[in-house]
Design a protein around this motif. Structure first.
Motif, PDB file in Angstrom:
ATOM      1  N   ASN A 107      22.029  24.340  99.984  1.00 11.19           N
ATOM      2  CA  ASN A 107      21.378  23.778  98.612  1.00 11.19           C
ATOM      3  C   ASN A 107      22.064  23.009  98.185  1.00 11.19           C
ATOM      4  O   ASN A 107      23.433  23.003  97.602  1.00 11.19           O
ATOM      5  CB  ASN A 107      21.175  25.126  97.991  1.00 11.19           C
ATOM      6  N   SER A 117      25.938  27.107  98.999  1.00 13.87           N
ATOM      7  CA  SER A 117      24.968  28.035  99.527  1.00 13.87           C
ATOM      8  C   SER A 117      24.327  27.849 100.914  1.00 13.87           C
ATOM      9  O   SER A 117      23.709  26.825 100.765  1.00 13.87           O
ATOM     10  CB  SER A 117      23.795  28.315  98.428  1.00 13.87           C
ATOM     11  N   LEU A 119      21.600  28.530 103.992  1.00 14.59           N
ATOM     12  CA  LEU A 119      20.753  29.751 104.485  1.00 14.59           C
ATOM     13  C   LEU A 119      20.598  29.572 105.785  1.00 14.59           C
ATOM     14  O   LEU A 119      20.680  28.309 106.541  1.00 14.59           O
ATOM     15  CB  LEU A 119      19.182  29.449 103.845  1.00 14.59           C
ATOM     16  N   LEU A 129      21.977  34.401 103.623  1.00 10.22           N
ATOM     17  CA  LEU A 129      22.585  33.503 102.709  1.00 10.22           C
ATOM     18  C   LEU A 129      24.092  33.801 102.497  1.00 10.22           C
ATOM     19  O   LEU A 129      24.521  34.723 102.518  1.00 10.22           O
ATOM     20  CB  LEU A 129      21.916  33.855 101.307  1.00 10.22           C
ATOM     21  N   TRP A 157      15.712  25.102 101.402  1.00 15.03           N
ATOM     22  CA  TRP A 157      15.495  25.290 100.031  1.00 15.03           C
ATOM     23  C   TRP A 157      14.216  24.420  99.463  1.00 15.03           C
ATOM     24  O   TRP A 157      13.941  23.327  99.874  1.00 15.03           O
ATOM     25  CB  TRP A 157      16.871  24.699  99.320  1.00 15.03           C
ATOM     26  N   VAL A 179      15.891  34.081  95.901  1.00 13.21           N
ATOM     27  CA  VAL A 179      17.252  34.894  96.328  1.00 13.21           C
ATOM     28  C   VAL A 179      17.593  35.802  95.439  1.00 13.21           C
ATOM     29  O   VAL A 179      18.401  36.629  95.740  1.00 13.21           O
ATOM     30  CB  VAL A 179      18.451  33.621  96.445  1.00 13.21           C
TER      31      VAL A 179
END
Length: 582
Positions: A107, A117, A119, A129, A157, A179
């Protein structure tokens, strides 16, 4: 790097190549891999993927690199062309049991020097995450695999969001998550929100808000990759059924479709200004699709096997100013061309419509994009004005652009589009055109092409030629791609409301969905070089370098012309001696 195949020309591993900008050089000291540098045995493993993020820290060394190799996930400081890689000190390293990471995404909106962050999608269907800086695992989505049990093929994202992300699976489904929400302890129940040609979108039906917020069912077979447009308003998806589908993400409306020449489509990317989409796949081709005209404008042939990644290079473009009287757009449009790596406030469609003029030539732009494939080759391509503005005389053929096949075919030969139950051209989309140049020449009457469609317009010869080609050359490799059905959900709430009519490839050939090879310009690559021993899985264009990766787990940095510091160049001279170069 050494050579293979006894030093034969076709099997040499190249360490440099030259384009019109100058010399690109492989930087061995900037190679990233597992700390032991041992080639990874890639049999049965998921593709190696690479993600970048910039933390904007004060040190000036804010780039971070994440990559997966087999069951392992690594997070490093990326020093690029400036300094050698230090593989002994990964910021974070994770080894997973019972599943493998398949894809990941940072992100960029929330990334700081203290926290980021990330993923990560997995082969068993879960999405994790994590914060590799804090070395924390905050959440695990689809943990019990109640939402989808199939492999995660792509995770991203949602642009401009700190909490929303989209996940695609090999089941052909996509899910929108938040999230902040949980996934629940029972399998989700859905209700239909919107349905269209070969797609349906459902909302999650529950008393309290839970994940997933939306479920998209798209096409047949695996959904291999998706990409958001630069302004975040549109979503391009490519599937194993061979279709590109472009959606308005917010309104969940289908904007346009395209069909591969044959086989599945594996990868997709947008031009930095949102005007064009490039796909690659199992037909060994790269295909350029116009967003505003909803039609194929060119194909590129250079790979000898499946194309695994396509990407535009926003840092290499040629902009030539025309006479001000010839420019059909506004000052804002002109600035878009000069700075098309930046965010834009206007929507993609409104920007494109301003410049969709047929009686004047806008600023001349040459787009650069690249592709890598399972043939271990890197190809670079230039998309020139001969292709972008075909209504202009084609006498000035640009370098490496084959315009011999770019002329319109005789009237009636294959200018008819076929409307069948399996044809995914939705009725509200009369923008498509089967003839490569007629869309511009007849801009005032685009709908006439679809209105005048004749159901029997595809000749028997076209049907036979596609069938014969499949049987002779691709029987083993591609047979499964035409028979793979949609992997439906086994839940009892009747989710599969999409009308899944099989699309006969022979009936799409020669239509706006899939023009014949002779009906669109055929691009030739600027360069086509073998750069690895194993299939290539990564191609990323950065400001001072190009990053590639192969299935052995080696992430390579190619310094752009004039971007490699002198000390780095001299340091690698000894290592490159004895290597056969171009």
């Amino acid at each position: 790097m050494a050579t293979e195949g006894g030093g034969k020309e076709m099997s040499e591993i190249k360490t440099q190549f030259t384009t019109r900008e100058g010399l690109y050089k492989l930087l061995p000291h900037s190679e990233y891999s597992r700390p032991n540098r041992v080639p990874f045995n890639s049999q049965g493993s998921n593709p190696v993927r690479v993600s970048f993020v910039n933390l904007n820290d004060q040190s000036g060394n804010g780039d971070r690199l994440c990559f997966n190799v087999g069951r392992e996930l690594y997070f490093y400081i990326y020093k690029g062309v400036r300094k050698a890689a230090d593989l002994s000190k990964p910021i974070d390293k994770r080894i997973y049991k019972g599943t493998q990471p398949t894809c990941h995404d940072f992100n960029h909106l929330t990334a700081t020097a203290e926290s980021v962050s990330l993923l990560v999608g997995f082969s068993a269907g879960q999405v994790q995450l994590i914060d590799p800086i804090k070395k924390e695992t905050s959440k695990l989505f689809n943990e019990e695999r109640l939402i989808d049990k199939s492999r995660v093929t792509c995770v991203k994202w949602v642009p401009g969001s700190e909490s929303l992300f989209l996940v695609a699976h090999s089941s052909g489904n996509m899910y929108l998550y938040n999230v902040e929400h949980t996934c629940g302890t029972t399998a989700p129940h859905y209700q239909l929100l919107k349905q269209g040609e070969s797609f349906a979108v459902h909302t999650c039906k529950s008393k309290s808000t839970r994940n997933p917020l939306l479920k998209w069912t798209v096409g047949e077979g695996a959904l291999n990759e998706f990409a958001f447009s630069p302004d975040g308003k549109f979503l391009a998806c490519v599937s194993q059924d061979g279709f590109l589908r472009v959606f308005n993400f917010d309104s969940v409306e289908l904007h346009g479709t395209m069909k591969s020449y044959f086989g599945g489509l594996l990868c997709v990317c947008w031009s930095p200004d949102g005007k064009y989409i490039v796909t690659g796949g199992e037909d060994d081709l790269v295909t350029v699709w116009s967003f505003v005209d909803c039609r194929v404008i060119a194909r590129g042939h250079g790979h000898k096997s499946w194309v695994s990644v396509v990407a535009f290079d926003p840092y290499t473009t040629s902009v030539e100013e025309s006479d001000p009287m010839e420019f059909s757009g506004s000052d804002e449009d002109f600035q878009d061309l000069l700075h098309f790596g930046r965010d834009r406030a206007n929507s993609t469609q409104s920007r494109l419509s301003k410049r969709n003029s047929t009686d004047s030539r806008p600023v001349s732009v040459t787009y650069r994009f690249g592709s890598v494939g399972q043939d271990t080759q890197l190809c670079l391509w230039d998309l020139t004005e001969d292709i972008l503005f075909p209504h202009q005389p084609l006498s000035r053929a640009r370098t490496h652009t084959n315009v011999m096949n770019a002329t319109s075919p005789p009237a009636g030969s294959n200018g008819n589009s076929v409307t069948t139950p399996g044809n995914s051209v939705p009725p509200p989309l009369p923008r498509s055109n089967s003839l490569p140049h007629s869309a511009v020449a007849n801009a005032g009457s685009k709908s006439s092409v679809m209105d005048g469609a004749i159901a029997s317009g595809v000749s028997k010869f076209a049907t036979l030629s596609l069938h014969d080609r499949k049987e002779r050359h691709h029987e083993k490799d591609h047979k499964r791609n035409h028979s793979m059905g949609h992997i439906s959900s086994k839940s009892s709430d009747k989710l599969n409301l999409v009308t899944k009519t099989k699309t006969d490839p022979a009936k799409t050939l020669g239509t706006p969905l899939c023009p014949r090879m002779e009906d669109v310009p055929l691009l030739e690559p600027l360069i086509c070089k073998k750069i690895a021993h194993e299939r290539l899985t990564v191609l990323i264009f950065l400001e001072d370098c190009i990053v590639t990766a192969c299935q052995e787990g080696f992430i390579c940095t190619w310094g752009r012309p004039g971007k490699v510091p002198a000390e780095h160049f001299f340091r690698q001279e000894g290592r490159l001696q004895g290597v056969l170069q171009d």
